[in-house]
Design an enzyme around this catalytic site. Structure first.
Site, PDB file in Angstrom:
ATOM      1  NE  ARG A 238      39.222  57.373  74.038  1.00  0.00           N
ATOM      2  CZ  ARG A 238      40.024  56.423  74.469  1.00  0.00           C
ATOM      3  NH1 ARG A 238      40.053  56.109  75.756  1.00  0.00           N
ATOM      4  NH2 ARG A 238      40.805  55.777  73.630  1.00  0.00           N
ATOM      5  CD  GLU A 267      42.327  62.891  78.753  1.00  0.00           C
ATOM      6  OE1 GLU A 267      43.249  62.528  77.989  1.00  0.00           O
ATOM      7  OE2 GLU A 267      41.523  62.100  79.266  1.00  0.00           O
ATOM      8  CG  HIS A 286      43.967  59.073  78.923  1.00  0.00           C
ATOM      9  ND1 HIS A 286      43.240  59.811  78.015  1.00  0.00           N
ATOM     10  CD2 HIS A 286      43.793  57.763  78.550  1.00  0.00           C
ATOM     11  CE1 HIS A 286      42.673  58.997  77.126  1.00  0.00           C
ATOM     12  NE2 HIS A 286      43.006  57.749  77.441  1.00  0.00           N
TER      13      HIS A 286
END
Length: 325
Positions: A238, A267, A286
């Protein structure tokens, strides 16, 4: 319950890929009834009767869920704010989707490691130039059979990455708060308090951690300063576990060889962020969990837990809410 059936509410906003799930759940688990409300008003009404829910439950809707006993998160690591204080204190049991993407994330991690080991980010940029500039110097590559990897987080993903790295001849060590036995391929497993002692010995540091109160900002300036200047950092866990400003500074000052990142503190990573333009950084947006069968795997977890819930059996992937994982 509604009649002799448990009520499960699929919380909005909805993903259209889950539209067939209510019918499939009711068919596979006859003791459960599923509703999929669209509006806030419909959601509040359904939550008042709900025994279980799927999705993110906002704090403002929690007071309406007086009967709720089980909440299934749609992700392995839900976004910041999913576990707020009121939810942590509430008696509802929370489960997540961990281990559903292990093979995909492990394969992606190995792709990042191999790309760094063979200098592919440089050659990708050369291709765009175009520039023919082969580098035959001995230190242009990282010989995996001759290095030590430290995997921070040896859950399903970390364990699989370690197994794959060991097949390349890499010496693999792990750091984990929960595991007590070294997974296959690992030479040693350490407690988290040994992180500072092991960072200076690692050539590859691979972070697979979830975002928890204890892992937020774990890889900071102080810990980056402990790493070898020839070491590489990879993060597929993460984004909140690695401080990007500290990483950028470490790279600027030559304290690290390179980094590969699939997750970020913010993000999408802002277009003006300096990491985008660094030749020693490999970025993917991601997507480590991308791959076939994702929806079927998530539905399988939900089906399994729905059956267990109606039968009063232990749920899988139950979360320690105070630790968010």
């Amino acid at each position: 319950m509604t009649g002799d059936r448990h009520l499960l509410v699929m919380l909005p906003p909805h993903d259209q890929r889950t539209a067939p799930w209510p019918a499939r759940l009711e068919s596979a688990v006859p003791a459960i009834r599923v509703v999929r409300p669209e509006t806030r008003e419909e959601t509040i009404e359904a939550l008042g009767r709900a025994d279980a829910a799927y999705g993110a439950l906002p704090a403002e809707l929690l007071p309406y869920a007086g009967r709720l006993r089980w909440l299934q998160s749609p992700q392995a690591g839900p976004p910041p704010g999913f576990y707020y204080p009121e939810l942590v204190r509430h008696p509802v049991r929370v489960t997540n989707m961990r281990d559903t993407y292990t093979d995909h994330v492990a394969a992606h991690t190995m792709a990042l490691v191999l790309a760094l080991a063979r200098g592919l980010p440089r050659y990708t940029r050369d291709q765009l130039a175009p520039l023919w500039a082969p580098d035959w110097s001995p230190d242009a590559v990282i010989p995996l059979p001759e290095v030590r990897a430290l995997i921070v987080g040896t859950g399903a993903v970390g364990a699989e990455v370690g197994r794959l790295l060991a097949a390349f001849g890499t010496e693999v060590e792990g750091i984990d708060a929960r595991q007590t036995v070294a997974p296959p391929g690992f030479t040693r497993l350490h407690r988290p308090e040994r992180l500072e002692a092991r960072l200076p010995e690692a050539d590859l540091v691979i972070v697979t951690l979830p975002h928890t109160p204890h892992t937020e900002g774990l890889i900071n300036a102080e810990r980056l300063a402990l790493m070898k200047p020839t070491a590489c950092l990879v993060n597929v866990g993460r984004g909140q576990t690695v401080r990007l400003d500290a990483l950028t500074e470490a790279l600027d000052k030559g304290r690290l060889r390179a980094a590969a990142l699939d997750v970020f503190e913010t993000e999408p990573l802002p277009a003006q962020h300096p990491l985008w333009r660094r030749p020693d950084v490999l970025i993917t947006p991601h997507v480590a969990g991308a791959g076939p069968h994702a929806d079927e795997r998530r539905l399988a977890v939900l089906l399994d837990n729905a059956k267990r819930f109606t039968e009063g059996k232990p749920l899988i992937n139950e979360v320690e809410k105070a630790n968010w994982y």
